[in-house]
Enzyme design. Structure first.
Site, PDB file in Angstrom:
ATOM      1  N   ARG A  88      73.031  44.161  55.369  1.00  0.00           N
ATOM      2  CA  ARG A  88      72.807  44.099  53.911  1.00  0.00           C
ATOM      3  C   ARG A  88      71.310  44.103  53.608  1.00  0.00           C
ATOM      4  O   ARG A  88      70.858  44.649  52.606  1.00  0.00           O
ATOM      5  CB  ARG A  88      73.434  42.823  53.341  1.00  0.00           C
ATOM      6  CG  ARG A  88      74.952  42.752  53.472  1.00  0.00           C
ATOM      7  CD  ARG A  88      75.427  41.427  52.915  1.00  0.00           C
ATOM      8  NE  ARG A  88      76.876  41.234  53.028  1.00  0.00           N
ATOM      9  CZ  ARG A  88      77.484  40.755  54.092  1.00  0.00           C
ATOM     10  NH1 ARG A  88      76.788  40.447  55.173  1.00  0.00           N
ATOM     11  NH2 ARG A  88      78.791  40.585  54.108  1.00  0.00           N
ATOM     12  N   ASP A 148      83.208  35.173  50.736  1.00  0.00           N
ATOM     13  CA  ASP A 148      83.216  34.775  52.149  1.00  0.00           C
ATOM     14  C   ASP A 148      84.264  33.685  52.396  1.00  0.00           C
ATOM     15  O   ASP A 148      84.939  33.676  53.428  1.00  0.00           O
ATOM     16  CB  ASP A 148      81.822  34.288  52.572  1.00  0.00           C
ATOM     17  CG  ASP A 148      80.762  35.347  52.316  1.00  0.00           C
ATOM     18  OD1 ASP A 148      81.104  36.551  52.378  1.00  0.00           O
ATOM     19  OD2 ASP A 148      79.602  34.992  52.027  1.00  0.00           O
ATOM     20  N   ARG A 151      87.678  35.264  52.516  1.00  0.00           N
ATOM     21  CA  ARG A 151      87.899  35.902  53.833  1.00  0.00           C
ATOM     22  C   ARG A 151      88.213  34.837  54.886  1.00  0.00           C
ATOM     23  O   ARG A 151      89.100  35.027  55.728  1.00  0.00           O
ATOM     24  CB  ARG A 151      86.653  36.702  54.230  1.00  0.00           C
ATOM     25  CG  ARG A 151      86.506  37.968  53.416  1.00  0.00           C
ATOM     26  CD  ARG A 151      85.296  38.774  53.841  1.00  0.00           C
ATOM     27  NE  ARG A 151      85.248  40.025  53.102  1.00  0.00           N
ATOM     28  CZ  ARG A 151      84.133  40.635  52.725  1.00  0.00           C
ATOM     29  NH1 ARG A 151      82.956  40.108  53.030  1.00  0.00           N
ATOM     30  NH2 ARG A 151      84.180  41.769  52.069  1.00  0.00           N
ATOM     31  N   HIS A 175      74.384  34.883  52.364  1.00  0.00           N
ATOM     32  CA  HIS A 175      75.462  35.885  52.421  1.00  0.00           C
ATOM     33  C   HIS A 175      75.021  37.024  53.356  1.00  0.00           C
ATOM     34  O   HIS A 175      74.782  38.145  52.925  1.00  0.00           O
ATOM     35  CB  HIS A 175      75.757  36.405  51.007  1.00  0.00           C
ATOM     36  CG  HIS A 175      76.815  37.465  50.954  1.00  0.00           C
ATOM     37  ND1 HIS A 175      78.116  37.246  51.341  1.00  0.00           N
ATOM     38  CD2 HIS A 175      76.773  38.763  50.552  1.00  0.00           C
ATOM     39  CE1 HIS A 175      78.815  38.359  51.187  1.00  0.00           C
ATOM     40  NE2 HIS A 175      78.031  39.293  50.712  1.00  0.00           N
TER      41      HIS A 175
HETATM   42  N1  LIG Z   1      77.614  39.972  47.000  1.00  0.00           N
HETATM   43  C1  LIG Z   1      78.711  40.451  47.576  1.00  0.00           C
HETATM   44  O1  LIG Z   1      79.547  39.703  48.082  1.00  0.00           O
HETATM   45  C2  LIG Z   1      78.926  41.921  47.625  1.00  0.00           C
HETATM   46  C3  LIG Z   1      77.924  42.790  47.309  1.00  0.00           C
HETATM   47  N2  LIG Z   1      78.120  44.136  47.323  1.00  0.00           N
HETATM   48  C4  LIG Z   1      77.001  44.962  46.903  1.00  0.00           C
HETATM   49  O2  LIG Z   1      77.274  45.458  45.587  1.00  0.00           O
HETATM   50  C5  LIG Z   1      76.551  46.678  45.378  1.00  0.00           C
HETATM   51  C6  LIG Z   1      77.491  47.745  44.821  1.00  0.00           C
HETATM   52  O3  LIG Z   1      78.450  48.120  45.777  1.00  0.00           O
HETATM   53  P1  LIG Z   1      79.492  49.285  45.449  1.00  0.00           P
HETATM   54  O4  LIG Z   1      80.047  49.087  44.096  1.00  0.00           O
HETATM   55  O5  LIG Z   1      80.390  49.403  46.601  1.00  0.00           O
HETATM   56  O6  LIG Z   1      78.519  50.562  45.412  1.00  0.00           O
HETATM   57  P2  LIG Z   1      78.769  51.937  44.626  1.00  0.00           P
HETATM   58  O7  LIG Z   1      77.815  52.930  45.182  1.00  0.00           O
HETATM   59  O8  LIG Z   1      80.211  52.266  44.605  1.00  0.00           O
HETATM   60  O9  LIG Z   1      78.343  51.587  43.123  1.00  0.00           O
HETATM   61  C7  LIG Z   1      77.045  51.273  42.772  1.00  0.00           C
HETATM   62  C8  LIG Z   1      76.820  51.837  41.382  1.00  0.00           C
HETATM   63  O10 LIG Z   1      75.543  51.409  40.901  1.00  0.00           O
HETATM   64  C9  LIG Z   1      75.058  52.444  40.074  1.00  0.00           C
HETATM   65  N3  LIG Z   1      73.635  52.311  39.809  1.00  0.00           N
HETATM   66  C10 LIG Z   1      72.591  52.582  40.625  1.00  0.00           C
HETATM   67  N4  LIG Z   1      71.417  52.339  39.990  1.00  0.00           N
HETATM   68  C11 LIG Z   1      71.748  51.880  38.759  1.00  0.00           C
HETATM   69  C12 LIG Z   1      70.983  51.452  37.642  1.00  0.00           C
HETATM   70  N5  LIG Z   1      69.653  51.433  37.674  1.00  0.00           N
HETATM   71  N6  LIG Z   1      71.631  51.079  36.537  1.00  0.00           N
HETATM   72  C13 LIG Z   1      72.990  51.082  36.483  1.00  0.00           C
HETATM   73  N7  LIG Z   1      73.766  51.479  37.501  1.00  0.00           N
HETATM   74  C14 LIG Z   1      73.144  51.873  38.631  1.00  0.00           C
HETATM   75  C15 LIG Z   1      75.406  53.716  40.845  1.00  0.00           C
HETATM   76  O11 LIG Z   1      75.351  54.874  40.011  1.00  0.00           O
HETATM   77  C16 LIG Z   1      76.813  53.384  41.341  1.00  0.00           C
HETATM   78  O12 LIG Z   1      77.809  53.860  40.472  1.00  0.00           O
HETATM   79  C17 LIG Z   1      75.933  47.023  46.735  1.00  0.00           C
HETATM   80  O13 LIG Z   1      74.589  46.615  46.758  1.00  0.00           O
HETATM   81  C18 LIG Z   1      76.768  46.212  47.717  1.00  0.00           C
HETATM   82  O14 LIG Z   1      76.080  45.948  48.903  1.00  0.00           O
HETATM   83  C19 LIG Z   1      79.320  44.679  47.647  1.00  0.00           C
HETATM   84  C20 LIG Z   1      80.371  43.865  47.987  1.00  0.00           C
HETATM   85  C21 LIG Z   1      80.263  42.436  48.020  1.00  0.00           C
HETATM   86  O1  LIG Z   2      79.415  43.951  53.526  1.00  0.00           O
HETATM   87  C1  LIG Z   2      78.733  44.389  52.586  1.00  0.00           C
HETATM   88  O2  LIG Z   2      77.697  45.031  52.726  1.00  0.00           O
HETATM   89  C2  LIG Z   2      79.175  44.091  51.192  1.00  0.00           C
HETATM   90  C3  LIG Z   2      79.336  42.650  51.072  1.00  0.00           C
HETATM   91  O3  LIG Z   2      78.402  41.923  50.820  1.00  0.00           O
HETATM   92  C4  LIG Z   2      80.608  42.095  51.513  1.00  0.00           C
HETATM   93  O4  LIG Z   2      81.651  42.775  51.453  1.00  0.00           O
HETATM   94  O5  LIG Z   2      80.596  40.936  51.936  1.00  0.00           O
END
Ligand SMILES: NC(=O)C1=CN([C@@H]2O[C@H](COP(=O)(O)OP(=O)(O)OC[C@H]3O[C@@H](n4cnc5c(N)ncnc54)[C@H](O)[C@@H]3O)[C@@H](O)[C@H]2O)C=CC1
Ligand SMILES: O=C([O-])CC(=O)C(=O)O
Length: 308
Positions: A88, A148, A151, A175
């Site tokens: 990450r 987490d 999970r 995380h």
């Molecule tokens: N904290 C957590 O537990 C988790 C965090 N994540 C994180 O969440 C983020 C998103 O993941 P996904 O939805 O799978 O990615 P994704 O690629 O499907 O969606 C991300 C979206 O953000 C948009 N985007 C990019 N720049 C932007 C801006 N300046 N303004 C508005 N929209 C913008 C993109 O166009 C895209 O549609 C990633 O950084 C991922 O690592 C994902 C899962 C769990």
């Molecule tokens: O694994 C990743 O990169 C996205 C995330 O944070 C999660 O699913 O826990």
């Protein structure tokens, strides 16, 4: 109640879908920079209302922050997800700029909003959003521990052959694949310590699997997960808007708690209408305390990479 979700990708759209189905607001704005995507996904979601029976209105926006005006809660999911083999932390270069500009734009139109940060590396992105937003610390919440912990409970339930609904357990710390701390000592099966049902070796394996839970899914899917992340984010939003006072491990600003200062890390907090209302001070063992300090070192090293 008005909620905005920034980023209409996998996690943002799933979060919005969960929020809408549970009618957590009258209006949910989904915003993305990709032309038409947020509008399209919002319309697709609204076409489920006639089938599912909810009354929340989803509204799409291509980077028009005017539409987000007066939001009570804003979820930030915009940014790159990792690919198999990545950590990450490797996302920081691209995602820091995105989270910074999104936070500034959001605050212009919703100065009183509670922000829930999802973009990775989440603890550092939450720290960055706090720095940019300049709002009281209780209004900035990083989502990681809720996922987490879900999970962790799932792996425990699968190993025990019971429903995850009867399992209680928490993951604190950062995380990250190496910074999470699944608290196996405190996990229970309806109040009974899980150590009564599982051997030390089994518990150690479950903890290790939990820590790499996100990486495991990324390897299987080719990009990171979204169903549980979206549900975990909506879980936090629900506790805010319904003022449920649930105890959820979230990344919050520590000012001496758990022996750490000026850092966002996952600790159990009470979540209610004003954001996170109280940090729960767990009595950690010496081993758990050492793991927390080590985790903080790694999170702090990431924060140091942020541009000034
Ligand atoms: N904290 C957590 O537990 C988790 C965090 N994540 C994180 O969440 C983020 C998103 O993941 P996904 O939805 O799978 O990615 P994704 O690629 O499907 O969606 C991300 C979206 O953000 C948009 N985007 C990019 N720049 C932007 C801006 N300046 N303004 C508005 N929209 C913008 C993109 O166009 C895209 O549609 C990633 O950084 C991922 O690592 C994902 C899962 C769990
Ligand atoms: O694994 C990743 O990169 C996205 C995330 O944070 C999660 O699913 O826990």
């Amino acid at each position: 109640m008005k909620i905005t979700v920034v980023g209409a990708g996998a996690v943002g759209a799933t979060t919005a879908d969960n929020i809408i189905r549970r009618e957590l607001a009258e209006e949910v704005v989904l915003l993305d920079i990709k032309e038409g995507v947020a509008e399209g996904k919002s319309l697709d979601m609204y076409q489920t209302a006639a089938l599912l029976g909810f009354n929340t209105l989803p509204v799409g926006s291509t980077n028009d922050y005017e539409k987000t005006k007066g939001s009570d809660v804003v979820v930030i999911t915009s940014g790159l997800p990792r690919k198999p083999g990545m950590t990450r932390e490797e996302l920081i270069g691209v995602n820091a700029d995105i989270v910074k500009s999104v936070t500034q734009n959001i605050l212009k139109y919703s100065p009183k909003a509670i922000l829930v940060i999802v973009s990775n590396p989440m603890d550092t992105m939450t720290y960055l959003a706090f720095r940019e937003a300049g709002v009281p610390k209780k209004r900035i919440i990083g989502m990681g521990g809720a996922l987490d912990s879900a999970r962790f409970k799932t792996y425990l339930a699968l190993e025990m052959g019971v429903t995850p609904n009867d399992i209680n357990g928490m993951v604190i710390g950062g995380h990250g694949d190496t910074t999470m701390i699944p608290l196996t000592r405190l996990a229970t099966y309806n109040g009974i310590p899980v150590s009564r049902f599982l051997s030390e070796d089994k518990l150690a394996k479950i903890a290790a699997d939990t820590m790499v839970g996100g990486a495991t899914l990324t390897k299987l899917i080719g990009t990171s997960a979204w169903y549980a992340p979206g549900a975990a984010t909506a879980f936090i939003v629900e506790s805010i808007v319904r003022n449920q006072k649930r105890i959820v491990p979230c990344s919050v600003y520590l000012n001496g708690e758990y022996g750490q200062k000026d850092i966002f890390m996952g600790v159990p907090v009470v979540i209610g209408r004003n954001g996170w209302e109280k940090i729960i001070n767990l009595r950690l063992s010496e081993k758990e305390k050492a793991a927390f300090a080590k985790s903080a070192e790694a999170v702090r090293a990431m924060n140091a990479v942020l541009p000034a």
